[in-house]
Structures are given as C-alpha cells and as structure tokens.
Design a protein around this motif. Sequence first.
Motif, mmCIF file in Angstrom:
data_model
loop_
_atom_site.group_PDB
_atom_site.id
_atom_site.type_symbol
_atom_site.label_atom_id
_atom_site.label_comp_id
_atom_site.label_asym_id
_atom_site.label_seq_id
_atom_site.Cartn_x
_atom_site.Cartn_y
_atom_site.Cartn_z
ATOM 1 N N ARG A 144 79.660 43.882 70.831
ATOM 2 C CA ARG A 144 79.405 43.131 69.445
ATOM 3 C C ARG A 144 78.058 42.600 69.639
ATOM 4 O O ARG A 144 77.540 41.718 68.629
ATOM 5 C CB ARG A 144 80.601 42.418 69.268
ATOM 6 N N GLU A 145 77.358 42.502 70.802
ATOM 7 C CA GLU A 145 76.356 41.658 70.963
ATOM 8 C C GLU A 145 75.025 42.503 70.181
ATOM 9 O O GLU A 145 74.045 41.711 69.852
ATOM 10 C CB GLU A 145 75.677 41.557 72.280
ATOM 11 N N ARG A 179 79.828 38.378 79.722
ATOM 12 C CA ARG A 179 79.657 37.521 78.827
ATOM 13 C C ARG A 179 79.799 35.955 79.054
ATOM 14 O O ARG A 179 80.234 35.760 80.252
ATOM 15 C CB ARG A 179 80.877 37.837 77.607
ATOM 16 N N GLN A 187 73.989 40.572 66.864
ATOM 17 C CA GLN A 187 73.369 39.447 67.150
ATOM 18 C C GLN A 187 71.886 39.742 67.178
ATOM 19 O O GLN A 187 70.995 38.922 66.897
ATOM 20 C CB GLN A 187 73.707 38.724 68.301
#
Length: 90
Positions: free
Chosen positions: A72-73, A39, A76
């Motif tokens: 969690r990407e 990240r 998006q």
Amino acid sequence: MFNSLFVVIIVVIKEAVPNSPLKRLIKVVIVCTSKELKRNNGMIIRYDYNAAVVINQEGNPKGTQIFGAIARELRQLNFTKIVSLAPKVL
C-alpha cells in the motif's frame, strides 16, 4: 542492482516480440522484490518474486492489468493508478 521497492528506474529491452509498441529504453517502477520490506509497525512483507510495472512519463502504467498483490506504500508515492489496477493491496 536495486533491492528496494518503489524505485523508478530506466531499463533496456534486449529482446522483444516483433512489432511491439515498447521502445528500447523504458521507465519502470519496482513493485515487488524478494528482499523484505519492514514497515514502521513491525510488519515484514516478503514476496517470492521480483516484479516491475512499465510506466509512462506521467507515472501511469502502460498496461491494463496487474497480477498479484502489491504494497500500500505505492499510494503514498502517487502511484494511485497502479494501486487501483492491483487485485490485492497489502
């Protein structure tokens, strides 16, 4: 071979349970890979396994359960239904 996360690919099913509702060609999104994900804040996420989720034409999962943690990407990238089904989001 794909080694990146969150890629939508088309896979071929070679063997399946008889009378299965899955077709021969299906779309999946890769949610876990043993290759690390770095990240922007410097955190590295690495899984012990590779995993994919079967999706339909709209990008919603065909299944009703997802086992294990996901990154969690995915939220998006508009895979919010997959994120909501996962027990843990990293």
